[in-house]
Structures are given as C-alpha cells and as structure tokens.
Design an enzyme around this catalytic site. Structure first.
Site, PDB file in Angstrom:
ATOM      1  N   GLY A  11       0.842  -1.211   0.000  1.00  0.00           N
ATOM      2  CA  GLY A  11       0.000   0.000   0.000  1.00  0.00           C
ATOM      3  C   GLY A  11       0.866   1.245   0.000  1.00  0.00           C
ATOM      4  O   GLY A  11       1.911   1.265   0.630  1.00  0.00           O
ATOM      5  N   ARG A  74       0.559  -4.917  -4.735  1.00  0.00           N
ATOM      6  CA  ARG A  74       0.673  -5.928  -3.669  1.00  0.00           C
ATOM      7  C   ARG A  74       1.025  -7.257  -4.319  1.00  0.00           C
ATOM      8  O   ARG A  74       0.287  -7.753  -5.170  1.00  0.00           O
ATOM      9  CB  ARG A  74      -0.648  -6.041  -2.913  1.00  0.00           C
ATOM     10  CG  ARG A  74      -0.973  -4.813  -2.062  1.00  0.00           C
ATOM     11  CD  ARG A  74      -2.015  -5.151  -1.027  1.00  0.00           C
ATOM     12  NE  ARG A  74      -2.463  -3.975  -0.289  1.00  0.00           N
ATOM     13  CZ  ARG A  74      -1.814  -3.465   0.760  1.00  0.00           C
ATOM     14  NH1 ARG A  74      -0.710  -4.033   1.197  1.00  0.00           N
ATOM     15  NH2 ARG A  74      -2.300  -2.398   1.389  1.00  0.00           N
ATOM     16  N   ASN A 112       5.285  -4.786   6.025  1.00  0.00           N
ATOM     17  CA  ASN A 112       5.627  -6.119   6.529  1.00  0.00           C
ATOM     18  C   ASN A 112       5.840  -7.185   5.455  1.00  0.00           C
ATOM     19  O   ASN A 112       6.850  -7.877   5.466  1.00  0.00           O
ATOM     20  CB  ASN A 112       4.557  -6.582   7.519  1.00  0.00           C
ATOM     21  CG  ASN A 112       4.800  -5.959   8.874  1.00  0.00           C
ATOM     22  OD1 ASN A 112       5.894  -6.076   9.410  1.00  0.00           O
ATOM     23  ND2 ASN A 112       3.817  -5.274   9.404  1.00  0.00           N
ATOM     24  N   GLY A 113       4.865  -7.315   4.547  1.00  0.00           N
ATOM     25  CA  GLY A 113       4.980  -8.324   3.492  1.00  0.00           C
ATOM     26  C   GLY A 113       6.203  -8.041   2.633  1.00  0.00           C
ATOM     27  O   GLY A 113       6.972  -8.947   2.273  1.00  0.00           O
ATOM     28  N   THR A 114       6.387  -6.765   2.318  1.00  0.00           N
ATOM     29  CA  THR A 114       7.523  -6.332   1.493  1.00  0.00           C
ATOM     30  C   THR A 114       8.845  -6.762   2.133  1.00  0.00           C
ATOM     31  O   THR A 114       9.779  -7.183   1.453  1.00  0.00           O
ATOM     32  CB  THR A 114       7.487  -4.793   1.352  1.00  0.00           C
ATOM     33  OG1 THR A 114       6.254  -4.441   0.729  1.00  0.00           O
ATOM     34  CG2 THR A 114       8.651  -4.274   0.539  1.00  0.00           C
ATOM     35  N   THR A 134       4.816   2.622   6.152  1.00  0.00           N
ATOM     36  CA  THR A 134       3.409   2.249   6.322  1.00  0.00           C
ATOM     37  C   THR A 134       2.692   3.221   7.249  1.00  0.00           C
ATOM     38  O   THR A 134       3.266   3.697   8.229  1.00  0.00           O
ATOM     39  CB  THR A 134       3.205   0.816   6.885  1.00  0.00           C
ATOM     40  OG1 THR A 134       1.828   0.648   7.228  1.00  0.00           O
ATOM     41  CG2 THR A 134       4.026   0.509   8.110  1.00  0.00           C
ATOM     42  N   ASP A 136       0.482   2.195   9.036  1.00  0.00           N
ATOM     43  CA  ASP A 136       0.066   1.359  10.173  1.00  0.00           C
ATOM     44  C   ASP A 136       1.071   1.390  11.339  1.00  0.00           C
ATOM     45  O   ASP A 136       0.728   1.004  12.461  1.00  0.00           O
ATOM     46  CB  ASP A 136      -0.117  -0.100   9.726  1.00  0.00           C
ATOM     47  CG  ASP A 136      -1.112  -0.250   8.591  1.00  0.00           C
ATOM     48  OD1 ASP A 136      -1.959   0.648   8.427  1.00  0.00           O
ATOM     49  OD2 ASP A 136      -1.045  -1.256   7.867  1.00  0.00           O
ATOM     50  N   GLY A 179      -5.294   0.648   9.698  1.00  0.00           N
ATOM     51  CA  GLY A 179      -4.237   0.133  10.577  1.00  0.00           C
ATOM     52  C   GLY A 179      -4.045  -1.356  10.460  1.00  0.00           C
ATOM     53  O   GLY A 179      -3.211  -1.932  11.157  1.00  0.00           O
ATOM     54  N   ARG A 275     -24.017   7.194  13.980  1.00  0.00           N
ATOM     55  CA  ARG A 275     -23.572   7.414  12.606  1.00  0.00           C
ATOM     56  C   ARG A 275     -22.137   6.921  12.465  1.00  0.00           C
ATOM     57  O   ARG A 275     -21.356   6.994  13.414  1.00  0.00           O
ATOM     58  CB  ARG A 275     -23.615   8.907  12.235  1.00  0.00           C
ATOM     59  CG  ARG A 275     -25.015   9.464  12.124  1.00  0.00           C
ATOM     60  CD  ARG A 275     -25.729   8.969  10.868  1.00  0.00           C
ATOM     61  NE  ARG A 275     -27.016   9.605  10.701  1.00  0.00           N
ATOM     62  CZ  ARG A 275     -28.155   9.178  11.216  1.00  0.00           C
ATOM     63  NH1 ARG A 275     -28.171   8.093  11.980  1.00  0.00           N
ATOM     64  NH2 ARG A 275     -29.292   9.823  10.998  1.00  0.00           N
TER      65      ARG A 275
HETATM   66  O1  F6P Z   1      -1.166  -1.215   5.163  1.00  0.00           O
HETATM   67  C1  F6P Z   1      -1.759  -0.004   4.857  1.00  0.00           C
HETATM   68  C2  F6P Z   1      -3.243  -0.156   4.715  1.00  0.00           C
HETATM   69  O2  F6P Z   1      -3.789   1.108   4.375  1.00  0.00           O
HETATM   70  C3  F6P Z   1      -3.968  -0.737   5.919  1.00  0.00           C
HETATM   71  O3  F6P Z   1      -4.156   0.199   6.948  1.00  0.00           O
HETATM   72  C4  F6P Z   1      -5.240  -1.249   5.291  1.00  0.00           C
HETATM   73  O4  F6P Z   1      -5.787  -2.300   6.040  1.00  0.00           O
HETATM   74  C5  F6P Z   1      -4.750  -1.738   3.944  1.00  0.00           C
HETATM   75  O5  F6P Z   1      -3.554  -1.045   3.664  1.00  0.00           O
HETATM   76  C6  F6P Z   1      -5.721  -1.506   2.813  1.00  0.00           C
HETATM   77  O6  F6P Z   1      -5.199  -2.123   1.684  1.00  0.00           O
HETATM   78  P1  F6P Z   1      -5.664  -1.861   0.189  1.00  0.00           P
HETATM   79  O7  F6P Z   1      -5.230  -0.482  -0.207  1.00  0.00           O
HETATM   80  O8  F6P Z   1      -4.977  -2.916  -0.597  1.00  0.00           O
HETATM   81  O9  F6P Z   1      -7.162  -1.966   0.194  1.00  0.00           O
END
Ligand code: F6P
Length: 357
Positions: A11, A74, A112-114, A134, A136, A179, A275
């Site tokens: 992301g 991704r 993390n994955g990267t 990130t 996150d 997050g 809401r």
């Molecule tokens: O890792 C960053 C992030 O924005 C997370 O907070 C979220 O869960 C995810 O990516 C959303 O991923 P995508 O953009 O692939 O929908």
C-alpha cells in the site's frame, strides 16, 4: 559507476517520494556517476523486468508529492515461491533481472509483506537495503514508520470534523480508522481527536463496557460521544475463537466492517442514534506532513550511507530518536503491536478514555 534499483511495494503512503528523494540526493552527492533504475509497480516490475531510468531531475519537486512516482502493487509473500500462470519462477526471475541490470543494490520501500520478500532476496544473494513504510506503524525494529504521522493527521482531522456535528445533533459517532491488524493509528488519532472510546485489535472489547461508558456520558449530561474504532478491532467473544471458527463466523457476517456491527449493537442497547464515518484511503493520500518529510529525508539519507559503505541486508530504522541499521532477518515476519500494558494506554485511561476492556 553505481547502479541502484528503487522499488516501492505494498500500500502506498504520503512519504514514499520524499524518502526516495532522500536516498537519491545523498547518492548523487556521493558519486559522480550513479544510475537509478525505478522498478515499476513494486515486485511486479522486478519479476517481469519493467523499469524506467531516473535522473536527478526526477527527484526534484517530489518532497511534498504523495503516492509513488514508480508505482506500487501488492505481491503477497506467500505466492512468491508459486510459479505464475505461465510457469515463471518469480524468485529466479527477480534474481535474473537484478543480475541482468547489473544492480549494485536494491533499495526497497515497504511494509511487513515487502520486508519478507526483501529478506528472501537477501537470502538469495541480492544486495538489499530497505526503508520502513506504512501508515500502520507496525514494522518491527523501528519506533516509527514514515507515512504514519501524516495518516494520524488525516484521521485526527476526520475526528475533529465529526466533533461539531456530533455535538450539534447529540449523536454517537464511530470513526473507523485504518491500521490493518494493529491499533497505532487509531490510538494516536483517537487521543489527538479527543475520542471518548478507543477500540483496538490489541485490546478486545466487551460491548457491555462500551455501553457502560456511553451511559456514563449520558448521565453526566453529555449529549454526544465519539468512538475511534480500528478496522481490526475485535470483541472479546470473537478473540476467544480459533482462527478457523472466526473465519467461518465472519463469512456469515452481514456487516461491511466492524463499525457497522458495533453501531447496530449500540443503538439496540442504548437507543442512541449512531452514525459511522470511514475515512478509508484518504488516510494514505495527500502530501506528507512536515514530520514525515523530516524522517523520510533522514532515513533516505541514512539508507544511501549504508549503500556507500556497502553495508547490505539492513532496514534503516528509528530507535529512541536515533537512526539504526536493523538486520533484515530480525525484521521479516514480525509485527509491532500496541502493548496493552504500555504507558500510553495507561495515560489514555487516566484521561477517562474507555478501551472497552
Ligand atoms: O497497510 C496499509 C493499509 O492502508 C492498511 O491500513 C489497510 O488495512 C490496507 O492497507 C488496505 O489495503 P488496500 O489499499 O490494498 O485496500
């Protein structure tokens, strides 16, 4: 001649360009002759051989530009060892392009994955230096990731904007914050935005505690309440289930996200009007905040210094305000979560914020 490949993966976030600029500027200062390969769309570009040559002018004017000038995608780590639909061995393809292009080092910006794939490439003999990206803030080995603070600003702004309308209507508002599996962004934006209740994945919530906190506010004459809820927030009941049971339960769940389920439960239990606001990807957009511009420039410059010293196989991290090289094998596969016993949680509880526990 130095030949360096830049790659942004996973992301995006606001400060990727600022970080690449930091690396590039320092390399251009150090070497008379440096060639930068901008590998397109993350690991996909490395697998399929797509790149564009970047020059120093490509790094001008991008300090404040969000997103990434070389694109991202991704490419899940778990699929890296699985051949593609044409039988291509992705790891061999990445190594092949690295060699064919004659790269001295790959600079990889990601989460993390990267980092798992970056470590895999290191194990396969490629020179790699990584940078922690990130919103996150969940990368192990660094106190802070670039992108996080910019996202905190946006999520906080969303809560700020909700405050006035919540107060005018006397409603309960839920702001759902990104997050992934951790609660850093929600915790920081929740405190900064003055949320009354903060729900994090690391602290499973009990709906009774949430309702009790809302009732208490009503009894105190407060006509509205704001909940900052992490997208990964989970009830105590669900947290007690096995992975398999939870997956099965979620397949039958009719709600688009946790906030909608929570909102319905709150209305049923308190009779209050609820809401929901989901700022979603706006949290990753726009320009990096000044704080991110500074840490991105510093991290980028430090990454270039590692390359200059030929110190490969590290992520450049921040610990106690200092930049430190963290071995990639220590970073890969670990998640940095909010510690429910940490002082920030204690202090937030001291302010009267309910965490639903
Ligand atoms: O890792 C960053 C992030 O924005 C997370 O907070 C979220 O869960 C995810 O990516 C959303 O991923 P995508 O953009 O692939 O929908």
């Amino acid at each position: 001649m130095k030949r360096i490949g830049f790659l942004t993966s996973g992301g995006d976030c606001q400060s990727l360009n600022a970080t690449m600029r930091g690396v590039a500027k320092t390399l251009y200062q150090a070497y008379d002759d440096v060639e930068i390969y901008g590998i397109l769309e993350g690991y996909k570009g490395l697998i399929y051989g797509n790149y564009k040559l970047l020059s120093s002018k490509d790094f001008s004017g991008i300090l404040t530009l969000g997103g990434t000038i070389i694109g991202t995608s991704r490419q899940p780590f778990k699929n890296m060892r699985i051949p593609d639909e044409n039988g291509l061995d992705k790891v061999e393809a990445m190594k092949g392009n690295y060699k064919e292009w004659g790269l001295d080092c790959l600079v990889i910006l990601g989460g993390n994955g990267t980092h798992k794939t970056a470590n895999l490439l290191r194990e396969e003999g490629c020179h790699v230096v990584t940078l922690p990206k990130t919103i996150d803030n969940d990368i192990w080995g660094t106190d802070i990731t670039f992108g996080f603070q910019s996202a905190v600003n946006i999520a906080t702004n969303a809560i700020d904007c909700i405050h006035t309308t919540a107060a005018s209507h006397g409603r309960v508002f839920i702001v759902e914050v990104m997050g992934h599996k951790v609660g850093w962004l929600t915790l920081h934006a929740g405190i900064a935005g003055g949320a009354d209740i903060i729900l994090l994945p690391e602290i499973p919530y009990d709906i009774n505690s949430v309702v009790k906190a809302l009732d208490k506010r009503t009894q105190e004459g407060k006509s509205f309440s704001i909940l900052a809820v992490a997208e990964g927030a989970i009830s105590k009941e669900d947290a007690a289930l096995s992975k398999k049971e939870l997956k099965k339960k979620r397949q039958k769940n009719p709600y688009p996200s946790i906030s909608y389920q929570l909102g319905e439960e709150i209305t049923q239990r308190t009779g209050q009007e609820v809401r929901i606001t989901v700022p979603g990807h706006t949290q990753r957009g726009g320009e990096p905040c000044p704080y991110d511009r500074v840490i991105s420039s510093r991290l980028g410059s430090a990454a270039a210094r590692l390359i200059i010293k030929e110190q490969y196989g590290y992520m450049v991290g921040f610990r106690d305000g200092e930049i430190v090289p963290v071995p990639l094998e220590e970073v890969a596969g670990k998640l940095k979560m909010v510690d429910p016993k940490s002082t920030i949680i204690r202090e937030a509880k001291g302010l009267g914020i309910c965490f639903g526990d």
